[in-house]
Scaffold this motif. Structure first.
Motif, PDB file in Angstrom:
ATOM      1  N   VAL A   1       0.786  -1.274   0.017  1.00  0.00           N
ATOM      2  CA  VAL A   1      -0.158  -0.173  -0.066  1.00  0.00           C
ATOM      3  C   VAL A   1       1.018   1.287   0.116  1.00  0.00           C
ATOM      4  N   ALA A   2       1.689   1.297   0.912  1.00  0.00           N
ATOM      5  CA  ALA A   2       2.739   2.374   1.056  1.00  0.00           C
ATOM      6  C   ALA A   2       3.543   2.608  -0.311  1.00  0.00           C
ATOM      7  N   LEU A   3       4.059   1.531  -1.074  1.00  0.00           N
ATOM      8  CA  LEU A   3       4.665   1.662  -2.443  1.00  0.00           C
ATOM      9  C   LEU A   3       3.835   2.243  -3.479  1.00  0.00           C
ATOM     10  N   GLN A   4       2.413   1.828  -3.385  1.00  0.00           N
ATOM     11  CA  GLN A   4       1.464   2.170  -4.491  1.00  0.00           C
ATOM     12  C   GLN A   4       1.167   3.547  -4.340  1.00  0.00           C
ATOM     13  N   LYS A   5       0.988   4.021  -2.887  1.00  0.00           N
ATOM     14  CA  LYS A   5       0.648   5.363  -2.700  1.00  0.00           C
ATOM     15  C   LYS A   5       1.634   6.541  -3.291  1.00  0.00           C
ATOM     16  N   ALA A   6       2.912   5.837  -2.897  1.00  0.00           N
ATOM     17  CA  ALA A   6       4.115   6.746  -3.204  1.00  0.00           C
ATOM     18  C   ALA A   6       4.242   6.886  -4.985  1.00  0.00           C
ATOM     19  N   SER A   7       4.034   5.723  -5.565  1.00  0.00           N
ATOM     20  CA  SER A   7       4.134   5.628  -6.925  1.00  0.00           C
ATOM     21  C   SER A   7       2.880   6.413  -7.561  1.00  0.00           C
ATOM     22  N   THR A   8       1.858   6.368  -7.218  1.00  0.00           N
ATOM     23  CA  THR A   8       0.516   7.295  -7.903  1.00  0.00           C
ATOM     24  C   THR A   8       0.818   8.698  -7.428  1.00  0.00           C
ATOM     25  N   ALA A   9       1.227   8.901  -6.253  1.00  0.00           N
ATOM     26  CA  ALA A   9       1.638  10.598  -5.887  1.00  0.00           C
ATOM     27  C   ALA A   9       2.739  10.973  -6.885  1.00  0.00           C
ATOM     28  N   LEU A  10       3.906  10.187  -6.936  1.00  0.00           N
ATOM     29  CA  LEU A  10       4.944  10.754  -7.717  1.00  0.00           C
ATOM     30  C   LEU A  10       4.668  10.752  -9.585  1.00  0.00           C
ATOM     31  N   GLN A  11       3.791   9.889  -9.926  1.00  0.00           N
ATOM     32  CA  GLN A  11       3.279   9.893 -11.213  1.00  0.00           C
ATOM     33  C   GLN A  11       2.379  11.170 -11.247  1.00  0.00           C
ATOM     34  N   TYR A  12       1.606  11.447 -10.406  1.00  0.00           N
ATOM     35  CA  TYR A  12       0.664  12.548 -10.497  1.00  0.00           C
ATOM     36  C   TYR A  12       1.395  13.933 -10.485  1.00  0.00           C
ATOM     37  N   THR A  13       2.466  13.949  -9.596  1.00  0.00           N
ATOM     38  CA  THR A  13       3.216  15.108  -9.479  1.00  0.00           C
ATOM     39  C   THR A  13       4.212  15.343 -11.039  1.00  0.00           C
ATOM     40  N   VAL A  14       4.556  14.448 -11.356  1.00  0.00           N
ATOM     41  CA  VAL A  14       5.335  14.339 -12.777  1.00  0.00           C
ATOM     42  C   VAL A  14       4.513  14.618 -13.694  1.00  0.00           C
ATOM     43  N   ALA A  15       3.515  14.150 -13.962  1.00  0.00           N
ATOM     44  CA  ALA A  15       2.389  14.704 -14.932  1.00  0.00           C
ATOM     45  C   ALA A  15       1.997  15.943 -14.798  1.00  0.00           C
ATOM     46  N   ILE A  16       1.805  16.619 -13.494  1.00  0.00           N
ATOM     47  CA  ILE A  16       1.588  18.125 -13.363  1.00  0.00           C
ATOM     48  C   ILE A  16       2.594  18.869 -13.948  1.00  0.00           C
ATOM     49  N   ARG A  17       3.805  18.609 -13.423  1.00  0.00           N
ATOM     50  CA  ARG A  17       5.195  19.129 -13.913  1.00  0.00           C
ATOM     51  C   ARG A  17       5.216  19.203 -15.500  1.00  0.00           C
ATOM     52  N   ASP A  18       4.905  18.089 -15.985  1.00  0.00           N
ATOM     53  CA  ASP A  18       5.210  18.030 -17.477  1.00  0.00           C
ATOM     54  C   ASP A  18       4.119  18.881 -18.265  1.00  0.00           C
ATOM     55  N   ARG A  19       2.956  18.921 -17.458  1.00  0.00           N
ATOM     56  CA  ARG A  19       1.970  19.765 -18.339  1.00  0.00           C
ATOM     57  C   ARG A  19       2.325  21.557 -18.020  1.00  0.00           C
ATOM     58  N   LEU A  20       2.824  21.594 -16.848  1.00  0.00           N
ATOM     59  CA  LEU A  20       3.301  22.918 -16.393  1.00  0.00           C
ATOM     60  C   LEU A  20       4.448  23.331 -17.516  1.00  0.00           C
ATOM     61  N   LEU A  21       5.370  22.476 -17.604  1.00  0.00           N
ATOM     62  CA  LEU A  21       6.377  22.941 -18.762  1.00  0.00           C
ATOM     63  C   LEU A  21       5.955  22.890 -20.026  1.00  0.00           C
ATOM     64  N   ASP A  22       4.860  22.550 -20.549  1.00  0.00           N
ATOM     65  CA  ASP A  22       4.394  22.593 -21.806  1.00  0.00           C
ATOM     66  C   ASP A  22       3.726  23.780 -21.904  1.00  0.00           C
ATOM     67  N   ALA A  23       3.027  24.116 -20.967  1.00  0.00           N
ATOM     68  CA  ALA A  23       2.235  25.464 -21.037  1.00  0.00           C
ATOM     69  C   ALA A  23       3.117  26.688 -20.954  1.00  0.00           C
ATOM     70  N   TYR A  24       4.394  26.358 -20.141  1.00  0.00           N
ATOM     71  CA  TYR A  24       5.517  27.441 -20.148  1.00  0.00           C
ATOM     72  C   TYR A  24       6.257  27.679 -21.431  1.00  0.00           C
ATOM     73  N   LYS A  25       6.606  26.447 -22.015  1.00  0.00           N
ATOM     74  CA  LYS A  25       7.096  26.474 -23.362  1.00  0.00           C
ATOM     75  C   LYS A  25       6.265  27.276 -24.583  1.00  0.00           C
ATOM     76  N   GLU A  26       5.096  26.944 -24.444  1.00  0.00           N
ATOM     77  CA  GLU A  26       3.979  27.507 -25.284  1.00  0.00           C
ATOM     78  C   GLU A  26       3.881  28.725 -25.128  1.00  0.00           C
ATOM     79  N   LEU A  27       3.957  29.426 -23.968  1.00  0.00           N
ATOM     80  CA  LEU A  27       3.880  30.887 -23.619  1.00  0.00           C
ATOM     81  C   LEU A  27       5.179  31.599 -24.109  1.00  0.00           C
ATOM     82  N   ILE A  28       6.103  30.891 -23.826  1.00  0.00           N
ATOM     83  CA  ILE A  28       7.586  31.559 -24.399  1.00  0.00           C
ATOM     84  C   ILE A  28       7.509  31.486 -25.895  1.00  0.00           C
ATOM     85  N   GLN A  29       6.976  30.813 -26.635  1.00  0.00           N
ATOM     86  CA  GLN A  29       6.711  30.711 -28.040  1.00  0.00           C
ATOM     87  C   GLN A  29       6.218  31.832 -28.782  1.00  0.00           C
ATOM     88  N   MET A  30       4.930  32.354 -27.893  1.00  0.00           N
ATOM     89  CA  MET A  30       4.093  33.336 -28.304  1.00  0.00           C
ATOM     90  C   MET A  30       4.741  34.318 -28.562  1.00  0.00           C
TER      91      MET A  30
END
Length: 106
Positions: free
Chosen positions: A75-104
């Protein structure tokens, strides 16, 4: 998906995990505020870090023979894995949005 649809996502799990979604449709992005958004992001990082720490502690207990309960470890390993995947997904989306803003072009 435009930003309005994304804002009105009705998934309770996403709202609970992010803790930033407004509680009713009359709220706007301006009501959230950048400092509130940043504070929530920092809290989510702290939560992810706590889950990772808990998983590591469970692994150590299991490796030292202090516990034989593999369920808690799983359970602890699954919680950690899910939280890390969620955090990485949010980071990736924010970086994509930042790159798009920079290119405007202004």
């Amino acid at each position: 998906l435009d930003i309005t649809e994304l804002y009105n996502v009705s998934s309770g799990a996403v709202r609970e995990a992010a803790k930033i979604a407004p509680t009713n449709r009359t709220d706007t992005y301006e009501d959230l505020g950048f400092d509130n958004l940043l504070h929530t992001a920092i809290e989510n990082l702290a939560t992810t870090n706590n889950y990772l720490s808990d998983a590591e502690n469970e692994e150590i207990k299991w490796a030292l023979g202090e516990t034989e309960n593999t369920h808690d470890l799983g359970v602890a390993l699954q919680k950690a894995s899910t939280a890390l995947q969620y955090t990485v997904a949010i980071r990736d989306r924010l970086l994509d949005a930042y790159k798009e803003l920079i290119q405007m072009q202004v």
